[in-house]
Scaffold this motif. Sequence first.
Motif, PDB file in Angstrom:
ATOM      1  N   ASP A 321       0.844  -1.129   0.283  1.00 49.53           N
ATOM      2  CA  ASP A 321      -0.056   0.405   0.585  1.00 49.53           C
ATOM      3  C   ASP A 321       1.115   1.617   0.081  1.00 49.53           C
ATOM      4  O   ASP A 321       0.309   2.631  -0.316  1.00 49.53           O
ATOM      5  N   GLU A 322       2.636   1.103  -0.233  1.00 43.81           N
ATOM      6  CA  GLU A 322       3.164   1.861   0.022  1.00 43.81           C
ATOM      7  C   GLU A 322       3.808   2.823  -1.485  1.00 43.81           C
ATOM      8  O   GLU A 322       4.468   3.257  -2.082  1.00 43.81           O
ATOM      9  N   MET A 323       2.462   1.924  -2.421  1.00 45.74           N
ATOM     10  CA  MET A 323       3.159   1.960  -4.025  1.00 45.74           C
ATOM     11  C   MET A 323       3.589   3.202  -4.387  1.00 45.74           C
ATOM     12  O   MET A 323       4.771   3.263  -5.058  1.00 45.74           O
ATOM     13  N   GLU A 324       3.086   4.717  -4.533  1.00 44.38           N
ATOM     14  CA  GLU A 324       3.564   5.967  -4.220  1.00 44.38           C
ATOM     15  C   GLU A 324       4.185   6.039  -4.004  1.00 44.38           C
ATOM     16  O   GLU A 324       5.298   6.961  -4.694  1.00 44.38           O
ATOM     17  N   ARG A 325       4.549   5.941  -2.559  1.00 45.79           N
ATOM     18  CA  ARG A 325       6.226   5.943  -2.206  1.00 45.79           C
ATOM     19  C   ARG A 325       7.099   5.383  -2.799  1.00 45.79           C
ATOM     20  O   ARG A 325       8.117   5.872  -3.041  1.00 45.79           O
ATOM     21  N   ALA A 326       7.086   4.246  -2.864  1.00 40.48           N
ATOM     22  CA  ALA A 326       7.946   3.653  -3.949  1.00 40.48           C
ATOM     23  C   ALA A 326       8.747   4.335  -5.212  1.00 40.48           C
ATOM     24  O   ALA A 326       9.467   3.996  -5.505  1.00 40.48           O
ATOM     25  N   TYR A 327       7.500   4.356  -5.526  1.00 44.02           N
ATOM     26  CA  TYR A 327       7.598   4.851  -6.593  1.00 44.02           C
ATOM     27  C   TYR A 327       8.329   6.477  -7.527  1.00 44.02           C
ATOM     28  O   TYR A 327       9.802   6.693  -7.833  1.00 44.02           O
ATOM     29  N   ASP A 328       8.130   7.185  -6.382  1.00 41.36           N
ATOM     30  CA  ASP A 328       9.041   8.301  -5.852  1.00 41.36           C
ATOM     31  C   ASP A 328      10.592   7.759  -5.484  1.00 41.36           C
ATOM     32  O   ASP A 328      11.422   8.965  -5.982  1.00 41.36           O
ATOM     33  N   VAL A 329      10.503   7.385  -4.488  1.00 37.76           N
ATOM     34  CA  VAL A 329      11.973   6.330  -4.162  1.00 37.76           C
ATOM     35  C   VAL A 329      13.098   6.171  -5.282  1.00 37.76           C
ATOM     36  O   VAL A 329      13.680   6.591  -5.413  1.00 37.76           O
ATOM     37  N   PHE A 330      12.091   5.435  -6.038  1.00 38.27           N
ATOM     38  CA  PHE A 330      12.393   4.404  -7.121  1.00 38.27           C
ATOM     39  C   PHE A 330      13.020   5.515  -8.330  1.00 38.27           C
ATOM     40  O   PHE A 330      14.261   5.544  -8.774  1.00 38.27           O
ATOM     41  N   ALA A 331      12.141   6.590  -8.692  1.00 42.40           N
ATOM     42  CA  ALA A 331      12.473   7.035  -9.608  1.00 42.40           C
ATOM     43  C   ALA A 331      13.529   8.422  -9.595  1.00 42.40           C
ATOM     44  O   ALA A 331      13.857   9.405 -10.234  1.00 42.40           O
ATOM     45  N   ASP A 332      13.883   8.325  -8.126  1.00 43.71           N
ATOM     46  CA  ASP A 332      15.129   9.785  -7.951  1.00 43.71           C
ATOM     47  C   ASP A 332      16.664   9.072  -6.860  1.00 43.71           C
ATOM     48  O   ASP A 332      16.783   9.113  -6.123  1.00 43.71           O
ATOM     49  N   PRO A 333      17.266   8.074  -8.128  1.00 37.76           N
ATOM     50  CA  PRO A 333      17.976   7.721  -7.362  1.00 37.76           C
ATOM     51  C   PRO A 333      19.281   7.724  -7.450  1.00 37.76           C
ATOM     52  O   PRO A 333      19.924   7.900  -6.151  1.00 37.76           O
ATOM     53  N   ALA A 334      19.402   9.423  -7.399  1.00 36.76           N
ATOM     54  CA  ALA A 334      20.415  10.359  -7.018  1.00 36.76           C
ATOM     55  C   ALA A 334      20.056  10.527  -5.778  1.00 36.76           C
ATOM     56  O   ALA A 334      21.355  10.975  -5.144  1.00 36.76           O
ATOM     57  N   ARG A 335      18.965  10.673  -5.751  1.00 35.96           N
ATOM     58  CA  ARG A 335      18.157  11.119  -4.093  1.00 35.96           C
ATOM     59  C   ARG A 335      18.736   9.636  -2.501  1.00 35.96           C
ATOM     60  O   ARG A 335      19.040  10.009  -2.047  1.00 35.96           O
ATOM     61  N   THR A 336      17.956   9.368  -3.471  1.00 29.82           N
ATOM     62  CA  THR A 336      17.656   7.732  -2.939  1.00 29.82           C
ATOM     63  C   THR A 336      18.810   7.264  -2.340  1.00 29.82           C
ATOM     64  O   THR A 336      18.535   5.482  -1.645  1.00 29.82           O
ATOM     65  N   GLY A 337      19.574   6.639  -3.307  1.00 32.73           N
ATOM     66  CA  GLY A 337      20.132   5.232  -3.855  1.00 32.73           C
ATOM     67  C   GLY A 337      19.792   4.203  -3.831  1.00 32.73           C
ATOM     68  O   GLY A 337      20.071   3.434  -4.050  1.00 32.73           O
TER      69      GLY A 337
END
Length: 345
Positions: A321-337
């Motif tokens: 149920d955290e799909m939206e947050r997971a997308y945000d993290v995956f789409a910004d690898p420079a920030r999130t690693g």
Amino acid sequence: MKGLVYGGSGRRSWTEIPDPEVRDARDAVIRVDAVTICGTDLHILGGDVPETASGRVLGHEAVGTVVELGPAVSGLTVGDRVLASCISACGSCRFCRERAYGQCRAGGGWLLGHTIDGVQSEYARIPFADLSTYRLPAQVSSENAVLLADILPTSYEVGVLNGRVRPGDTVVIVGAGPIGLAAVLTTRLYSPAHIVVIDKAESRLQAAKNLGADVTLTPERVPLGAIRALTGGLGADVVMEAVGTPGTFELCTELVRPGGTVANIGVHGKPATLHLEDLWIRNVTITTGLVDTYSTPRLLDMLVAGQIDVAPLITHRFGLDEMERAYDVFADPARTGALKVVLTR
């Protein structure tokens, strides 16, 4: 139930959708236990895959439990835990008989999250279930198994095997995202002399080193000179493109030696220039391909035997149920690693 719905270029939402049901005698319905996000999903959101219509549930990589079966499914039972392949195969057309399942002409190929609803949802319909799922042994975790739905067979088939990697080769991988890093893992199976990885992000280059790359470069570090220094001035035996942009493809054609191979893995949304005026005389082979997943059973055997370890590719874990947050993290690898994010129930 809920699923991740594509709303047109740049738009997505985790929202209520109808429950899937068996539509064809060869279908299965699974409860999704583990799912991940692919770079191809980002390409779809970027408008690079026009075949994917607004309203489509995204996702093509999942592990699930069978909850319903069509009457023609003979190899599965309700309650089986299965890997759902990113490719669906009818099994009887010309291409399926040649194990080129990605080119299936009888209703298969890349369907999930592309031309039919995918698996980034609580439940999902899997067409051609007998040929498009794999029962999982108890010792393989769902989060590790889900990486065999796409990135491992893609890197192995479209990169390593199409590239004809041999022992002692110098292999260059351009792009250290999940596919590029999976290519490091599967290239190592063939004992190359050197694995060189090129990427802009230092965090991803460090991940490549941890997985077995012995040389890492950024595009600014004069990669052509570095590759020639490693190879007596010749260039790399095999170069894999794992990004999907015109610039990275052209870089690959510069780094390959005469008689070498450029294996294009990346998903391209824009034209790339092919410099045949330079390449023809150098006997360069260029391969492309959509994964067929014929290697999935062998890769699963290697995972069970401990010959490959995919766990280091997983950097972030979320609830379904955290799909939206997971997308945000995956789409910004420079920030999130982020490398691979896995979502589980």
